[in-house]
Design an enzyme around this catalytic site. Structure first.
Site, PDB file in Angstrom:
ATOM      1  N   ARG A   1      39.199  40.731  46.556  1.00 49.59           N
ATOM      2  CA  ARG A   1      38.679  41.760  45.636  1.00 49.59           C
ATOM      3  C   ARG A   1      37.456  42.471  46.206  1.00 49.59           C
ATOM      4  O   ARG A   1      36.651  41.865  46.903  1.00 49.59           O
ATOM      5  CB  ARG A   1      38.279  41.108  44.305  1.00 49.59           C
TER       6      ARG A   1
ATOM      7  N   ASP B   1      40.221  35.429  48.406  1.00 53.62           N
ATOM      8  CA  ASP B   1      39.827  36.447  47.432  1.00 53.62           C
ATOM      9  C   ASP B   1      39.664  37.773  48.165  1.00 53.62           C
ATOM     10  O   ASP B   1      38.810  37.898  49.031  1.00 53.62           O
ATOM     11  CB  ASP B   1      38.504  36.026  46.765  1.00 53.62           C
TER      12      ASP B   1
HETATM   13  N1  GTP Z   1      46.214  35.262  44.489  1.00 52.30           N
HETATM   14  C1  GTP Z   1      46.189  34.638  43.320  1.00 52.30           C
HETATM   15  N2  GTP Z   1      45.593  35.249  42.282  1.00 52.30           N
HETATM   16  C2  GTP Z   1      45.547  34.589  41.108  1.00 52.30           C
HETATM   17  C3  GTP Z   1      46.114  33.330  40.924  1.00 52.30           C
HETATM   18  N3  GTP Z   1      45.913  32.956  39.631  1.00 52.30           N
HETATM   19  C4  GTP Z   1      45.224  33.965  39.047  1.00 52.30           C
HETATM   20  N4  GTP Z   1      45.006  34.950  39.931  1.00 52.30           N
HETATM   21  C5  GTP Z   1      44.229  36.183  39.788  1.00 52.30           C
HETATM   22  O1  GTP Z   1      42.874  35.802  39.799  1.00 52.30           O
HETATM   23  C6  GTP Z   1      42.101  36.758  39.135  1.00 52.30           C
HETATM   24  C7  GTP Z   1      41.197  36.034  38.138  1.00 52.30           C
HETATM   25  O2  GTP Z   1      40.214  36.878  37.830  1.00 52.30           O
HETATM   26  P1  GTP Z   1      38.905  36.573  36.978  1.00 52.30           P
HETATM   27  O3  GTP Z   1      39.215  35.628  35.875  1.00 52.30           O
HETATM   28  O4  GTP Z   1      38.325  37.895  36.667  1.00 52.30           O
HETATM   29  O5  GTP Z   1      37.900  35.979  38.006  1.00 52.30           O
HETATM   30  P2  GTP Z   1      37.369  34.603  38.453  1.00 52.30           P
HETATM   31  O6  GTP Z   1      36.985  34.770  39.881  1.00 52.30           O
HETATM   32  O7  GTP Z   1      38.340  33.536  38.115  1.00 52.30           O
HETATM   33  O8  GTP Z   1      36.003  34.379  37.662  1.00 52.30           O
HETATM   34  P3  GTP Z   1      35.687  34.118  36.131  1.00 52.30           P
HETATM   35  O9  GTP Z   1      36.962  34.119  35.377  1.00 52.30           O
HETATM   36  O10 GTP Z   1      34.771  35.244  35.778  1.00 52.30           O
HETATM   37  O11 GTP Z   1      34.988  32.815  36.079  1.00 52.30           O
HETATM   38  C8  GTP Z   1      43.092  37.719  38.498  1.00 52.30           C
HETATM   39  O12 GTP Z   1      43.178  38.885  39.317  1.00 52.30           O
HETATM   40  C9  GTP Z   1      44.411  36.952  38.546  1.00 52.30           C
HETATM   41  O13 GTP Z   1      45.537  37.811  38.650  1.00 52.30           O
HETATM   42  C10 GTP Z   1      46.732  32.721  42.045  1.00 52.30           C
HETATM   43  O14 GTP Z   1      47.220  31.598  41.999  1.00 52.30           O
HETATM   44  N5  GTP Z   1      46.756  33.411  43.207  1.00 52.30           N
END
Ligand code: GTP
Ligand code: ZN
Length: 357
Positions: free
Chosen positions: A291, A289
């Site tokens: 971010r 992560d």
């Molecule tokens: N690097 C990567 N990013 C992903 C993948 N799948 C989804 N994402 C990213 O993951 C992030 C998900 O963000 P959120 O849903 O806000 O955050 P979270 O940490 O899952 O937490 P909550 O949804 O609040 O429970 C987004 O930026 C997506 O683009 C993946 O397989 N790899």
């Protein structure tokens, strides 16, 4: 000759550096080293760098682990580039796409002497430009004119500094979830990404607001991808705010957990080779992560909120807001959009990233 306030500040040069690296131009670090992104380098620039002296390729320890390159610098490794190495050789180290097809890449000689701080800054810079974390380095006595110059301290401090956000514009946007929608655009003072806030109704600033920090997911939010739960989470969060009559959703442009869409698609193709979402990021050389979670807190404060009921399954978001001056009085689970395509993804997030299933 530019004088006084017309000179670019360190933060402005940092942002120029990102643009230069994306175009394939090297930047000058500490007046001693040229650093370029392997991903965007072309053969002519590689030849020009090689003419200046021996080349070093800096990669993260995550990538080094996959490549079985010895790590002497903690979080990174500096590979000595053989004279015979061409651009494809460098790119194969930077990009894991063909790792499984061509597993024998080494052995690599990695540097253990000297300070690695220039290499570290170079990797941080290419990462913050959302390029693959691999930086080509060459030492120089006199760096060429016209290239963007930064000291290591300026680069590291600039990237660690918290951006300040200014509201740019806002307007009423009636949404399916609520006709009382309002979209605000915020711009950081460091030239980085803009982020958005979607305010539903007129939330009382003196009470905890129903809030969501949503990281951009082009595939999930826009295309309706079934590989993740982002699209349904976005819809459900707005719907709940609409039903409650008030809320705020921050739409943070942190695609792919901060690695950008190009790298997320690279991660997806590694997932098609059998790696999970966390392993894929690591094989690319990223943390799982990347971010900057401080942005959400800064924007909530800018909007006048200090207490939230946060829609999330990610305890790290709660902890981050708490430690940055936003009280999370309640974590509201947001469990929607499970499918057979994302069951493994969600299970991995629970097992490895601390998400609450
Ligand atoms: N690097 C990567 N990013 C992903 C993948 N799948 C989804 N994402 C990213 O993951 C992030 C998900 O963000 P959120 O849903 O806000 O955050 P979270 O940490 O899952 O937490 P909550 O949804 O609040 O429970 C987004 O930026 C997506 O683009 C993946 O397989 N790899
Ligand atoms: Zn998603």
């Amino acid at each position: 000759m530019m004088t006084g306030s017309l000179c670019p500040s360190p933060a402005e040069r940092l942002n120029r550096a990102r643009a230069d690296l994306r175009m394939g131009l090297p930047v000058v670090l500490d007046e001693t080293t040229l650093a370029a992104s392997v991903e965007s380098l072309d053969p002519a620039r590689l030849a020009a760098m090689r003419a200046l002296g021996p080349l070093t390729l800096a990669i993260t320890s995550w990538r080094a682990e996959t490549l079985k390159a010895r790590v002497y610098d903690g979080d990174l490794a500096r590979i000595m580039v053989p004279e015979s190495a061409d651009l494809r050789w460098l790119q194969a180290i930077a990009d894991p796409a063909d790792d499984l097809a061509t597993p024998m890449k080494g052995p690599f000689r990695t540097q253990r002497e000297d300070d690695a701080s220039v290499a570290r800054a170079a990797i941080r810079l290419v990462k913050s430009a959302q390029l693959l974390p691999a930086a080509l380095l060459v030492q120089v006595a006199d760096a060429p004119e016209g290239l963007t110059r930064l000291t290591v301290t300026e680069a590291m401090e600039g990237m660690a500094n918290e951006a300040r956000f200014a509201p740019v514009s806002a307007a009423r946007v009636p949404l399916r979830a609520s006709e009382a929608g309002r979209v605000h655009v915020f711009r950081p003072d460091n030239g980085a990404e803009e982020h958005y806030a979607i305010e539903i109704g007129a939330p009382d600033r003196m009470k905890p607001v129903l809030a969501r920090l949503h990281s951009a997911c082009f595939t999930g939010d826009v295309l309706g991808s079934l590989k993740c739960d982002c699209g349904p989470q976005l819809d459900a969060a707005l719907r709940q705010m609409g039903e409650a009559g008030a809320g705020v959703l921050l739409y943070l442009n942190q695609e792919g957990r901060g690695i950008g869409l190009a790298n997320k698609m690279r991660a997806y193709s590694l997932q098609d080779q059998g790696f999970d979402t966390v392993e894929a990021n690591h094989r690319l050389g990223f943390e799982d992560d990347e971010r900057d979670f401080r942005i959400g807190a800064a924007l909530l404060k800018r909007l006048g909120f200090s207490q939230t009921r946060l829609l999330t399954n990610n305890p790290k978001k709660v902890a981050m807001l708490q430690s940055h001056g936003i009280d999370v009085v309640e974590r509201v689970p947001l469990k929607v959009g499970m499918s057979r395509f994302n069951a493994n993804y969600l299970a991995t997030k629970a097992a490895k990233s601390g998400h609450i299933l």
